[in-house]
Design a protein around this motif. Structure first.
Motif, PDB file in Angstrom:
ATOM      1  N   GLN A   1       3.167   6.142  -3.184  1.00 15.30           N
ATOM      2  CA  GLN A   1       4.343   6.748  -3.478  1.00 15.30           C
ATOM      3  C   GLN A   1       4.261   7.103  -4.844  1.00 15.30           C
ATOM      4  OE1 GLN A   1       6.682   8.357  -1.814  1.00 15.30           O
ATOM      5  NE2 GLN A   1       6.166   7.810   0.403  1.00 15.30           N
ATOM      6  N   ILE A   2       3.934   5.906  -5.726  1.00 11.36           N
ATOM      7  CA  ILE A   2       3.702   6.044  -6.990  1.00 11.36           C
ATOM      8  C   ILE A   2       2.486   7.059  -7.471  1.00 11.36           C
ATOM      9  CG2 ILE A   2       3.065   4.646  -9.104  1.00 11.36           C
ATOM     10  CD1 ILE A   2       4.530   2.545  -7.728  1.00 11.36           C
ATOM     11  N   ALA A   3       1.438   6.812  -6.771  1.00 15.42           N
ATOM     12  CA  ALA A   3       0.390   7.950  -6.606  1.00 15.42           C
ATOM     13  C   ALA A   3       0.887   9.505  -6.547  1.00 15.42           C
ATOM     14  CB  ALA A   3      -0.872   7.636  -5.931  1.00 15.42           C
ATOM     15  N   LEU A   4       1.274   9.481  -5.485  1.00  8.66           N
ATOM     16  CA  LEU A   4       2.124  10.921  -5.076  1.00  8.66           C
ATOM     17  C   LEU A   4       2.946  11.472  -6.391  1.00  8.66           C
ATOM     18  CD1 LEU A   4       1.945  13.296  -3.143  1.00  8.66           C
ATOM     19  CD2 LEU A   4       3.822  12.164  -1.969  1.00  8.66           C
TER      20      LEU A   4
ATOM     21  N   LYS B   1       0.807  -1.285  -0.081  1.00  7.31           N
ATOM     22  CA  LYS B   1      -0.016  -0.062  -0.068  1.00  7.31           C
ATOM     23  C   LYS B   1       0.743   1.421   0.170  1.00  7.31           C
ATOM     24  CE  LYS B   1      -4.093   1.529   2.349  1.00  7.31           C
ATOM     25  NZ  LYS B   1      -4.976   1.258   3.295  1.00  7.31           N
ATOM     26  N   SER B   2       2.021   1.172   0.803  1.00  8.55           N
ATOM     27  CA  SER B   2       2.898   2.397   0.865  1.00  8.55           C
ATOM     28  C   SER B   2       3.297   2.541  -0.392  1.00  8.55           C
ATOM     29  CB  SER B   2       3.802   2.296   1.924  1.00  8.55           C
ATOM     30  OG  SER B   2       4.776   1.262   1.458  1.00  8.55           O
ATOM     31  N   ALA B   3       3.652   1.556  -1.181  1.00  8.76           N
ATOM     32  CA  ALA B   3       4.610   1.698  -2.666  1.00  8.76           C
ATOM     33  C   ALA B   3       3.569   2.293  -3.721  1.00  8.76           C
ATOM     34  CB  ALA B   3       5.073   0.559  -3.065  1.00  8.76           C
ATOM     35  N   THR B   4       2.303   1.794  -3.445  1.00  9.60           N
ATOM     36  CA  THR B   4       1.413   2.544  -4.415  1.00  9.60           C
ATOM     37  C   THR B   4       1.103   3.979  -4.134  1.00  9.60           C
ATOM     38  OG1 THR B   4      -0.343   1.664  -3.126  1.00  9.60           O
ATOM     39  CG2 THR B   4       0.285   0.200  -4.778  1.00  9.60           C
TER      40      THR B   4
ATOM     41  N   LYS C   1      -8.461  13.289  -8.749  1.00  9.85           N
ATOM     42  CA  LYS C   1      -9.111  11.914  -8.654  1.00  9.85           C
ATOM     43  C   LYS C   1      -8.226  10.869  -7.944  1.00  9.85           C
ATOM     44  CE  LYS C   1     -12.400  12.116 -12.704  1.00  9.85           C
ATOM     45  NZ  LYS C   1     -12.680  11.587 -13.700  1.00  9.85           N
ATOM     46  N   ILE C   2      -6.918  11.065  -8.332  1.00  7.49           N
ATOM     47  CA  ILE C   2      -5.902  10.331  -7.846  1.00  7.49           C
ATOM     48  C   ILE C   2      -5.710  10.348  -6.245  1.00  7.49           C
ATOM     49  CG2 ILE C   2      -3.453   9.655  -7.480  1.00  7.49           C
ATOM     50  CD1 ILE C   2      -3.464  10.175 -10.769  1.00  7.49           C
ATOM     51  N   ILE C   3      -5.557  11.847  -5.756  1.00  2.31           N
ATOM     52  CA  ILE C   3      -5.591  12.461  -4.445  1.00  2.31           C
ATOM     53  C   ILE C   3      -6.636  11.797  -3.576  1.00  2.31           C
ATOM     54  CG2 ILE C   3      -5.741  14.401  -3.037  1.00  2.31           C
ATOM     55  CD1 ILE C   3      -4.504  15.844  -5.164  1.00  2.31           C
ATOM     56  N   LEU C   4      -8.061  11.767  -4.216  1.00  2.00           N
ATOM     57  CA  LEU C   4      -9.074  11.205  -3.480  1.00  2.00           C
ATOM     58  C   LEU C   4      -9.143   9.909  -3.091  1.00  2.00           C
ATOM     59  CD1 LEU C   4     -11.866  13.606  -4.835  1.00  2.00           C
ATOM     60  CD2 LEU C   4     -10.979  13.823  -2.644  1.00  2.00           C
ATOM     61  N   LYS C   5      -8.919   9.114  -4.297  1.00  2.00           N
ATOM     62  CA  LYS C   5      -8.649   7.754  -4.373  1.00  2.00           C
ATOM     63  C   LYS C   5      -7.757   7.232  -3.384  1.00  2.00           C
ATOM     64  CE  LYS C   5      -8.333   3.606  -7.261  1.00  2.00           C
ATOM     65  NZ  LYS C   5      -8.238   3.101  -8.755  1.00  2.00           N
ATOM     66  N   TYR C   6      -6.594   7.665  -3.475  1.00  2.00           N
ATOM     67  CA  TYR C   6      -5.371   7.029  -2.389  1.00  2.00           C
ATOM     68  C   TYR C   6      -5.183   8.097  -1.149  1.00  2.00           C
ATOM     69  CZ  TYR C   6      -4.154   4.335  -6.563  1.00  2.00           C
ATOM     70  OH  TYR C   6      -4.078   3.442  -7.432  1.00  2.00           O
ATOM     71  N   LYS C   7      -6.235   9.060  -0.826  1.00  2.00           N
ATOM     72  CA  LYS C   7      -6.027   9.711   0.423  1.00  2.00           C
ATOM     73  C   LYS C   7      -4.567  10.171   0.611  1.00  2.00           C
ATOM     74  CE  LYS C   7      -9.830   6.990   2.029  1.00  2.00           C
ATOM     75  NZ  LYS C   7     -10.244   5.896   3.061  1.00  2.00           N
ATOM     76  N   LEU C   8      -4.180  11.041  -0.313  1.00  2.00           N
ATOM     77  CA  LEU C   8      -2.860  11.458  -0.191  1.00  2.00           C
ATOM     78  C   LEU C   8      -2.839  12.862   0.324  1.00  2.00           C
ATOM     79  CD1 LEU C   8      -1.640  10.749  -3.889  1.00  2.00           C
ATOM     80  CD2 LEU C   8      -1.266   9.349  -1.868  1.00  2.00           C
ATOM     81  N   LYS C   9      -1.693  13.000   1.214  1.00  2.00           N
ATOM     82  CA  LYS C   9      -1.472  14.170   1.823  1.00  2.00           C
ATOM     83  C   LYS C   9      -0.457  15.075   0.922  1.00  2.00           C
ATOM     84  CE  LYS C   9       0.608  16.479   5.879  1.00  2.00           C
ATOM     85  NZ  LYS C   9      -0.542  17.356   6.156  1.00  2.00           N
TER      86      LYS C   9
END
Length: 110
Positions: A8-11, A3-6, A38-46
């Motif tokens: 990081q890729i999303a960020l 999950k952390s790797a995905t 959309k990516i920010i919302l899907k992966y709940k990124l800061k």
């Protein structure tokens, strides 16, 4: 994949999309921002601060400094970065740390 790797890729993908939208003035820049959101919302990124100030706190629109927003530094006792959205007129402030000697954007309190 972990999950952390995905995340990081999303960020990294979000950073690439926002950078391409910021530095190119074409008709696809808003599409890049929609995909990044959309990516920010899907992966709940800061989101880091340097990208967070590119979005209005009121209307949630993507604002380009100088074109869609104005950024000013206050001269009073409490130094603040004032960002005004030209789309909705909303102004918000970020307080600048007094003791820091580094760049302005690196020392802003959230």
């Amino acid at each position: 994949m972990k999950k952390s790797a995905t995340r990081q890729i999303a960020l990294q993908r979000v950073r690439n999309l926002i950078d391409s939208a910021l530095y190119s003035n074409d008709e696809f820049s808003h599409d890049h921002i929609k995909i990044a959101r959309k990516i920010i919302l899907k992966y709940k990124l800061k989101i880091p601060f340097e990208y967070k100030i590119l979005f209005c706190k009121n209307c949630k629109e993507y604002i380009v400094p100088g074109r869609d927003s104005s950024i000013r530094i206050g001269r009073s006792n409490t130094k603040a970065l004032r960002i005004t959205c030209k789309l909705c007129g909303h102004t918000y402030r970020k307080i600048i740390d007094k003791n820091a000697n580094n760049s302005i954007l690196g020392n802003v309190k959230s």
